[in-house]
Design a protein around this motif. Structure first.
Motif, PDB file in Angstrom:
ATOM      1  N   GLY A  78       6.772  -0.963  -7.984  1.00 33.38           N
ATOM      2  CA  GLY A  78       5.328  -1.176  -7.829  1.00 33.38           C
ATOM      3  C   GLY A  78       5.022  -2.575  -7.323  1.00 33.38           C
ATOM      4  O   GLY A  78       4.163  -2.764  -6.451  1.00 33.38           O
ATOM      5  N   ALA A  79       5.732  -3.567  -7.851  1.00 28.58           N
ATOM      6  CA  ALA A  79       5.550  -4.944  -7.396  1.00 28.58           C
ATOM      7  C   ALA A  79       5.960  -5.074  -5.936  1.00 28.58           C
ATOM      8  O   ALA A  79       5.289  -5.751  -5.152  1.00 28.58           O
ATOM      9  CB  ALA A  79       6.370  -5.902  -8.265  1.00 28.58           C
ATOM     10  N   GLY A  80       7.051  -4.394  -5.562  1.00 25.59           N
ATOM     11  CA  GLY A  80       7.499  -4.429  -4.173  1.00 25.59           C
ATOM     12  C   GLY A  80       6.477  -3.819  -3.224  1.00 25.59           C
ATOM     13  O   GLY A  80       6.258  -4.325  -2.127  1.00 25.59           O
ATOM     14  N   LEU A  81       5.825  -2.745  -3.656  1.00 22.31           N
ATOM     15  CA  LEU A  81       4.784  -2.129  -2.832  1.00 22.31           C
ATOM     16  C   LEU A  81       3.608  -3.079  -2.652  1.00 22.31           C
ATOM     17  O   LEU A  81       3.142  -3.304  -1.528  1.00 22.31           O
ATOM     18  CB  LEU A  81       4.317  -0.810  -3.444  1.00 22.31           C
ATOM     19  CG  LEU A  81       3.188  -0.102  -2.694  1.00 22.31           C
ATOM     20  CD1 LEU A  81       3.621   0.268  -1.277  1.00 22.31           C
ATOM     21  CD2 LEU A  81       2.732   1.131  -3.464  1.00 22.31           C
ATOM     22  N   LEU A  82       3.141  -3.663  -3.757  1.00 20.11           N
ATOM     23  CA  LEU A  82       2.016  -4.600  -3.673  1.00 20.11           C
ATOM     24  C   LEU A  82       2.401  -5.823  -2.842  1.00 20.11           C
ATOM     25  O   LEU A  82       1.655  -6.250  -1.953  1.00 20.11           O
ATOM     26  CB  LEU A  82       1.574  -5.019  -5.083  1.00 20.11           C
ATOM     27  CG  LEU A  82       0.382  -5.955  -5.183  1.00 20.11           C
ATOM     28  CD1 LEU A  82      -0.836  -5.393  -4.465  1.00 20.11           C
ATOM     29  CD2 LEU A  82       0.063  -6.214  -6.651  1.00 20.11           C
ATOM     30  N   LEU A  85       2.579  -4.900   0.845  1.00 19.98           N
ATOM     31  CA  LEU A  85       1.252  -4.777   1.460  1.00 19.98           C
ATOM     32  C   LEU A  85       0.648  -6.150   1.743  1.00 19.98           C
ATOM     33  O   LEU A  85       0.031  -6.370   2.799  1.00 19.98           O
ATOM     34  CB  LEU A  85       0.334  -3.945   0.568  1.00 19.98           C
ATOM     35  CG  LEU A  85       0.711  -2.468   0.453  1.00 19.98           C
ATOM     36  CD1 LEU A  85      -0.146  -1.771  -0.594  1.00 19.98           C
ATOM     37  CD2 LEU A  85       0.608  -1.768   1.800  1.00 19.98           C
ATOM     38  N   ILE A  86       0.837  -7.078   0.820  1.00 15.59           N
ATOM     39  CA  ILE A  86       0.373  -8.456   1.042  1.00 15.59           C
ATOM     40  C   ILE A  86       1.127  -9.063   2.218  1.00 15.59           C
ATOM     41  O   ILE A  86       0.534  -9.714   3.088  1.00 15.59           O
ATOM     42  CB  ILE A  86       0.535  -9.305  -0.240  1.00 15.59           C
ATOM     43  CG1 ILE A  86      -0.427  -8.809  -1.313  1.00 15.59           C
ATOM     44  CG2 ILE A  86       0.320 -10.792   0.051  1.00 15.59           C
ATOM     45  CD1 ILE A  86      -0.169  -9.386  -2.701  1.00 15.59           C
ATOM     46  N   HIS A  87       2.438  -8.831   2.265  1.00 16.14           N
ATOM     47  CA  HIS A  87       3.274  -9.354   3.340  1.00 16.14           C
ATOM     48  C   HIS A  87       2.803  -8.832   4.698  1.00 16.14           C
ATOM     49  O   HIS A  87       2.707  -9.591   5.667  1.00 16.14           O
ATOM     50  CB  HIS A  87       4.717  -8.946   3.061  1.00 16.14           C
ATOM     51  CG  HIS A  87       5.746  -9.702   3.821  1.00 16.14           C
ATOM     52  ND1 HIS A  87       7.051  -9.310   3.841  1.00 16.14           N
ATOM     53  CD2 HIS A  87       5.697 -10.808   4.590  1.00 16.14           C
ATOM     54  CE1 HIS A  87       7.755 -10.143   4.586  1.00 16.14           C
ATOM     55  NE2 HIS A  87       6.955 -11.058   5.050  1.00 16.14           N
ATOM     56  N   VAL A  88       2.497  -7.540   4.790  1.00 19.33           N
ATOM     57  CA  VAL A  88       1.994  -6.949   6.031  1.00 19.33           C
ATOM     58  C   VAL A  88       0.671  -7.605   6.417  1.00 19.33           C
ATOM     59  O   VAL A  88       0.452  -7.975   7.573  1.00 19.33           O
ATOM     60  CB  VAL A  88       1.818  -5.421   5.893  1.00 19.33           C
ATOM     61  CG1 VAL A  88       1.029  -4.845   7.062  1.00 19.33           C
ATOM     62  CG2 VAL A  88       3.172  -4.738   5.777  1.00 19.33           C
ATOM     63  N   ILE A 136       9.464  -2.376   3.857  1.00 16.56           N
ATOM     64  CA  ILE A 136      10.639  -1.733   3.274  1.00 16.56           C
ATOM     65  C   ILE A 136      11.506  -2.738   2.520  1.00 16.56           C
ATOM     66  O   ILE A 136      11.983  -2.447   1.416  1.00 16.56           O
ATOM     67  CB  ILE A 136      11.465  -0.983   4.344  1.00 16.56           C
ATOM     68  CG1 ILE A 136      10.599   0.039   5.078  1.00 16.56           C
ATOM     69  CG2 ILE A 136      12.689  -0.330   3.730  1.00 16.56           C
ATOM     70  CD1 ILE A 136       9.959   1.093   4.190  1.00 16.56           C
ATOM     71  N   HIS A 137      11.710  -3.928   3.071  1.00 11.06           N
ATOM     72  CA  HIS A 137      12.503  -4.934   2.352  1.00 11.06           C
ATOM     73  C   HIS A 137      11.920  -5.248   0.973  1.00 11.06           C
ATOM     74  O   HIS A 137      12.662  -5.248  -0.014  1.00 11.06           O
ATOM     75  CB  HIS A 137      12.641  -6.215   3.168  1.00 11.06           C
ATOM     76  CG  HIS A 137      13.696  -6.128   4.227  1.00 11.06           C
ATOM     77  ND1 HIS A 137      13.993  -7.182   5.042  1.00 11.06           N
ATOM     78  CD2 HIS A 137      14.535  -5.128   4.605  1.00 11.06           C
ATOM     79  CE1 HIS A 137      14.955  -6.844   5.868  1.00 11.06           C
ATOM     80  NE2 HIS A 137      15.293  -5.589   5.629  1.00 11.06           N
ATOM     81  N   PRO A 138      10.621  -5.524   0.861  1.00 15.21           N
ATOM     82  CA  PRO A 138      10.082  -5.753  -0.486  1.00 15.21           C
ATOM     83  C   PRO A 138      10.247  -4.551  -1.420  1.00 15.21           C
ATOM     84  O   PRO A 138      10.542  -4.722  -2.599  1.00 15.21           O
ATOM     85  CB  PRO A 138       8.594  -6.059  -0.236  1.00 15.21           C
ATOM     86  CG  PRO A 138       8.561  -6.614   1.134  1.00 15.21           C
ATOM     87  CD  PRO A 138       9.618  -5.853   1.898  1.00 15.21           C
TER      88      PRO A 138
END
Length: 157
Positions: A78-82, A85-88, A136-138
């Motif tokens: 979940g943290a990786g998804l959030l 999204l911030i990274h994008v 994908i990396h996060p």
């Protein structure tokens, strides 16, 4: 699932990456020293992100029940998804508004200094193809890093 940890981690990782990009910009990694961009990203993944998880997991209540592997992986995903999204969003804002010349310069540099042709580099480093790095990396690294840091902390106790 530990939703609080997931949200704190995703937001903090996103904030750390945003500051990291700002520092890269200020030291010229995204303008003058384009050769620093890729090593800097690796440094973020293998030093910045683990340190962020270390401080997040270290600050947990020491009397609380340790999180299970499933809880850590779920919070990490979940943290990786959030974070992704911030990274994008940061990447899009940076390359479209704050430094629109960056991508053209980096793509040209990459084509000159790698086996990529200009066409391949142009496809690889522009959205949506660049989502493998930005999202994908996060999604992959956050759960793995969270689990590794969590297990390391348990071993030390």
């Amino acid at each position: 699932m530990n939703t609080s940890l997931m949200l704190r981690a995703g937001l903090l990782l996103g904030a750390v990456r945003t500051v990291w990009v700002a520092v890269e910009h200020l030291v010229g990694a995204r303008s003058t020293h384009l050769e620093w961009v890729e090593p800097s990203y690796g440094l973020f993944l293998f030093v910045g992100a683990p340190l962020t998880w270390f401080f997040l997991l270290r600050d947990r209540n020491p009397h609380a029940q340790p999180l299970s592997v499933k809880e850590i992986l779920t919070a990490g995903l979940g943290a990786g998804l959030l974070f992704g999204l911030i990274h994008v969003g940061v990447f899009a804002l940076y390359t479209e508004v704050l430094n629109p010349d960056y991508l053209d310069a980096f793509i040209s540099w990459n084509a000159e200094n790698s086996s990529n042709t200009f066409e391949v580099a142009n496809r690889e480093f522009r959205l949506p193809a660049f989502l493998d790095i930005l999202l994908i990396h996060p999604l992959l690294f956050a759960p793995i890093t969270a689990l590794a840091i969590s297990l390391t902390g348990r071993i030390k106790k």
